[in-house]
Design a protein around this motif. Sequence first.
Motif, PDB file in Angstrom:
ATOM      1  N   ARG A  54       0.933  -1.076   0.087  1.00  0.00           N
ATOM      2  CA  ARG A  54      -0.070   0.172   0.004  1.00  0.00           C
ATOM      3  C   ARG A  54       0.991   1.140   0.102  1.00  0.00           C
ATOM      4  NH1 ARG A  54      -5.280   1.363   2.288  1.00  0.00           N
ATOM      5  NH2 ARG A  54      -5.230   3.512   2.620  1.00  0.00           N
ATOM      6  N   GLN A  55       1.774   1.224   0.860  1.00  0.00           N
ATOM      7  CA  GLN A  55       2.664   2.658   0.921  1.00  0.00           C
ATOM      8  C   GLN A  55       3.426   2.285  -0.158  1.00  0.00           C
ATOM      9  OE1 GLN A  55       5.278   2.304   4.252  1.00  0.00           O
ATOM     10  NE2 GLN A  55       6.218   4.303   3.928  1.00  0.00           N
ATOM     11  N   ALA A  56       3.981   1.516  -0.953  1.00  0.00           N
ATOM     12  CA  ALA A  56       4.841   1.501  -1.971  1.00  0.00           C
ATOM     13  C   ALA A  56       3.860   2.073  -3.138  1.00  0.00           C
ATOM     14  CB  ALA A  56       5.409   0.180  -2.546  1.00  0.00           C
ATOM     15  N   VAL A  57       2.613   1.785  -3.496  1.00  0.00           N
ATOM     16  CA  VAL A  57       1.814   2.111  -4.345  1.00  0.00           C
ATOM     17  C   VAL A  57       1.431   3.425  -4.346  1.00  0.00           C
ATOM     18  CG1 VAL A  57      -0.646   1.769  -5.245  1.00  0.00           C
ATOM     19  CG2 VAL A  57       0.944  -0.061  -5.024  1.00  0.00           C
ATOM     20  N   LEU A  58       1.065   3.987  -3.233  1.00  0.00           N
ATOM     21  CA  LEU A  58       0.845   5.326  -2.831  1.00  0.00           C
ATOM     22  C   LEU A  58       2.101   6.210  -3.177  1.00  0.00           C
ATOM     23  CD1 LEU A  58      -1.583   5.097   0.224  1.00  0.00           C
ATOM     24  CD2 LEU A  58      -2.170   5.912  -2.088  1.00  0.00           C
ATOM     25  N   ALA A  59       3.404   5.857  -2.644  1.00  0.00           N
ATOM     26  CA  ALA A  59       4.512   6.577  -2.925  1.00  0.00           C
ATOM     27  C   ALA A  59       4.935   6.596  -4.508  1.00  0.00           C
ATOM     28  CB  ALA A  59       5.503   6.088  -2.451  1.00  0.00           C
ATOM     29  N   LEU A  60       4.729   5.694  -5.199  1.00  0.00           N
ATOM     30  CA  LEU A  60       4.709   5.743  -6.801  1.00  0.00           C
ATOM     31  C   LEU A  60       3.840   6.675  -7.260  1.00  0.00           C
ATOM     32  CD1 LEU A  60       5.421   1.906  -7.588  1.00  0.00           C
ATOM     33  CD2 LEU A  60       7.057   3.830  -7.374  1.00  0.00           C
ATOM     34  N   LEU A  61       2.481   6.527  -7.055  1.00  0.00           N
ATOM     35  CA  LEU A  61       1.519   7.368  -7.707  1.00  0.00           C
ATOM     36  C   LEU A  61       1.649   8.846  -7.175  1.00  0.00           C
ATOM     37  CD1 LEU A  61      -1.711   5.048  -7.233  1.00  0.00           C
ATOM     38  CD2 LEU A  61      -0.123   5.419  -9.119  1.00  0.00           C
ATOM     39  N   HIS A  62       2.403   9.014  -6.019  1.00  0.00           N
ATOM     40  CA  HIS A  62       2.704  10.534  -5.735  1.00  0.00           C
ATOM     41  C   HIS A  62       3.567  11.375  -6.855  1.00  0.00           C
ATOM     42  CE1 HIS A  62       4.773  13.845  -3.419  1.00  0.00           C
ATOM     43  NE2 HIS A  62       3.634  13.891  -2.964  1.00  0.00           N
ATOM     44  N   GLU A  63       4.428  10.216  -7.545  1.00  0.00           N
ATOM     45  CA  GLU A  63       5.321  10.850  -8.482  1.00  0.00           C
ATOM     46  C   GLU A  63       4.693  10.963  -9.634  1.00  0.00           C
ATOM     47  OE1 GLU A  63       8.491   8.172  -8.589  1.00  0.00           O
ATOM     48  OE2 GLU A  63       8.961   8.308  -6.532  1.00  0.00           O
TER      49      GLU A  63
END
Length: 190
Positions: A54-63
Amino acid sequence: MRSRHGAFFDAGAWQRGFGSFIPPFPPGGGRGWGHGHGRGGGWGRGRGGRPNVRQAVLALLHERPMHGYEMIQELEQRTGGIWRPSPGSIYPTLQMLEDEGLIAAEESGGRKRFVLTDAGRPEAETAAQNAPWREYGDENVSQAQEFRDAALGIMDALRQVGFNGTSEQRAQALEVLTETRRKLYAILAD
């Protein structure tokens, strides 16, 4: 199992089982490697030592907006191949985040591309500040590559003994493998 050529190993099983070995290698050299090692398992701050998808997906989509498969590739690349989350962990996470209203899917070229919603931006900002792939330093990536290379070398040697060795040589190889496994577990016991 003997192949049609009379060899001890099945070449197809070799490729299916070991052709793309990725070592179970958590950052920081710590324990806590949970189930699911190989392609999708791993490390992280999630429950049970599993990656925090979850954290990884959100961090990627932040980019930037991304497709699910693009996220898998990006995480593998950012961790030097140590962590490649499976589609079975990425896509349910994307569905959950979409159900929570934190991301939205857009059709792009016949594929779903995911973007953050206004409601998802605060959590994505926090995730980006603590992006899971940052736990992988150059030392961990390098050591994981060495583990991978060593394991592939061992598997290649085992394949050669299986295809070309005599019954006695295969028995000796089995003894070496059994002793090696025991010694590896003894390292953890110290």
